[in-house]
Write a protein that holds these residues in place. Structure first.
Motif, PDB file in Angstrom:
ATOM      1  N   VAL A   9      70.149 -27.497  13.740  1.00 22.80           N
ATOM      2  CA  VAL A   9      69.531 -28.768  13.358  1.00 22.80           C
ATOM      3  C   VAL A   9      70.464 -29.672  12.839  1.00 22.80           C
ATOM      4  N   LEU A  33      71.767 -22.088   8.916  1.00 23.48           N
ATOM      5  CA  LEU A  33      71.097 -22.756  10.053  1.00 23.48           C
ATOM      6  C   LEU A  33      71.818 -22.834  11.287  1.00 23.48           C
ATOM      7  N   GLN A 156      70.349 -35.544   6.638  1.00 18.40           N
ATOM      8  CA  GLN A 156      69.981 -34.616   7.586  1.00 18.40           C
ATOM      9  C   GLN A 156      70.451 -33.296   7.076  1.00 18.40           C
ATOM     10  N   ALA A 160      67.970 -30.448   5.263  1.00 19.28           N
ATOM     11  CA  ALA A 160      68.471 -29.034   6.113  1.00 19.28           C
ATOM     12  C   ALA A 160      68.321 -28.060   5.214  1.00 19.28           C
TER      13      ALA A 160
END
Lengths: 354, 354
Positions: A9, A33, A156, A160
């Motif tokens: 992501v 991630l 972001q 995340a």
């Protein structure tokens, strides 16, 4: 690390400079991630340790999408400036606790100041965790000239990693942390410092209230000296305000004219302004107290009973007590279910009270 | 109440004057021990309520062994003096938070000052509980002329109610509570009061440290105005000392000469002096953090897992977080078992970290 990873992501690769608690935690979280993470630190042993924890690779990187500068406060500006020069297409962010000196100096559109409100009493890569930022505020501090795409990337990443982004300017940030973090830390230290002259017998009367007030005064002092030092202006202003209020309180205590009540009322008003769990305004909560034996498994049995009753716990506290192997657990729940929980626990044989 | 009771460990009958939180809790605790308890209060509804809770009888008593005076601070001396006259063979004690004015005035050998270190944010008989004193310190404050038998009786009652007796003179008591309770309360209120001027956005950065420091500032102010007022001398002296230290700290912050570190060190030294759980010196403790969903039953499952691992929990804390339905539980255990617990929780599928 050889298993196929889901689509990230967050775009990579990411270079983390400074493999202490925060940098290594960022790296671990990004690795979880599926982001490619490179590590750098003035101390090779820190890189080696962080890499061995799965935080990324010590291999050099040619063109990172993002550089996270997580070095000690005094080194942030130079390190970030060097990174901006070394990687002409990268976004660069930092994690320092005070932002004025950083944002005032680093005016590159690709630089975005940041400050995750996370920490631990231990420091260093061994204390790091991918979960460190879970549920914490992460201040993002751009300037007027910061590139919107750079801001979006940093936000972001913070999101995340589990944080709640709070975008603000540097002056607002530094004033806010002086008020909600730096001055409370100093007040806690001053209050704890008063105890150094006390008789041991005096301290035997200490209760949970005192312990709460002084808890943060027990944390690592090296970092705090740096933090206070780099926010001296804002901290000093609030301490000046505090000194005026303290003088007024001292007069109030000695004059017995009832104005102590005004200070207590102002305190209650301040407490009511602090957001509760989940960022909302304080909910109507109520406590159920339960007396337990201080033996393994007792809390497990208690929480099983609370779960059986279908009640969700908002907060809890184990009261410290003196000289006895028994404890009182305060279970904080939504006010509307407290009576149900109280009854349910008594029915199940617990010494519960409200 | 008609069932046969075991032999009481405390002689009766006991007369409790003042059926608020403390008086009714004393009465309930004594009733649980099988002691015959009589109740009196200037407000008949308080007596009725306390009696209906099982705290004792409103019937008059001719010759109580003990009279517990649990009226508001301002009424303690007159009430105790009247009780000493009305019951010429009774021991009389009180529960007021400040002892100097009481002990200096009531010189009867049958009077023993007392102060259970227990309270709640709610007041009144409905908030009372037989367990209120469980594990709390109970200061017993005789004078040189107090009858040893009277002291022994009061200490017997405090112990029977679950408290840990701390015998001290009035001046020591009042200095001790000023230091460990009254001044920390005022400091907490001052710190919380600073927040009344803050932007809401500033407060969004508030973390657990701030919440701990200001928690006690949220409690009922009426009682605290009385307490501070009746201990104004001791509280004022400590506030003077605090003001000197605050001035020194303000200079240290602004001069950046490194002397902020001395204040932080003094704070750490003060924290280390406060006795830990069970009254012993602080044990070597360590924390294991566990990420949990904020749903009913999660804590139950977690504590079952900790119980399975055979680990005893020393303390715990649920971290408040912002805007997310997930929480982090800090589980505090003896340092020697933290690694074992960490591993055991991970093996059981928990997101545990240290």
């Amino acid at each position: 690390m050889t298993a196929p990873l889901p689509d990230p992501v967050v775009p990579g690769p990411v270079l983390v400079i400074g493999c202490g608690l925060i940098g290594t935690s960022v790296a671990l979280g990004l690795r979880d991630l599926g982001v490619q993470v490179h590590l750098r630190d003035a101390r090779p042993s820190n890189v080696e340790l962080a890499a061995s924890l799965g935080a990324g690779t010590a291999d050099p990187v040619a063109a990172p999408a993002l550089v996270v500068v997580a070095v000690p406060p005094a080194a942030v500006v130079d390190t970030a400036r060097a990174a901006l020069a070394e990687f002409p297409s990268a976004v660069v962010t930092d994690v320092a606790s005070v932002k004025g000196s950083v944002s005032g100096t680093l005016t590159d559109p690709r630089f975005v100041g940041g400050h995750p409100m996370a920490g631990k009493e231990r420091s260093g890569p061994m204390a790091a965790s991918a979960l460190l930022f879970e549920g914490r505020a992460w201040a993002v501090v751009p300037t007027d000239g910061t590139d919107p795409g750079a801001i979006a990337l940093v936000e972001q990443v913070a999101t995340a990693l589990g944080s709640v982004v709070r975008r603000m300017d540097a002056a607002s940030h530094d004033r806010a942390v002086a008020l909600v973090s730096h001055v409370p830390h100093l007040v806690s230290a001053l209050t704890a410092g008063l105890l150094t002259q006390a008789d041991g017998d005096d301290l035997a009367l200490a209760g949970q209230g005192l312990r709460d007030v002084i808890r943060i005064a027990g944390s690592d002092r090296g970092l705090w000296v740096d933090i206070i030092g780099s926010n001296a202006g804002q901290v000093g202003d609030i301490l000046d305000d505090l000194a005026v209020r303290l003088d007024d309180l001292r007069s109030a205590v000695r004059s017995a004219d009832g104005s102590v009540a005004e200070h207590l009322d102002r305190g209650r008003a301040g407490v009511a302004r602090v957001p509760g769990k989940h960022g909302e305004q304080p909910a109507a909560l109520a406590s159920v107290f339960v007396s337990i034996d201080d033996t393994p498994g007792e809390l497990s049995r208690l929480f099983a009973a609370i779960g059986d009753a279908g009640v969700n716990i908002e907060d809890m506290r184990i009261d410290h007590e003196l000289g006895r192997l028994v404890g009182v657990v305060e279970v904080v729940v939504q006010a509307g279910v407290a009576e149900h929980l109280h009854t349910a626990l008594i029915e199940r044989g617990w010494a519960a009270f409200r």
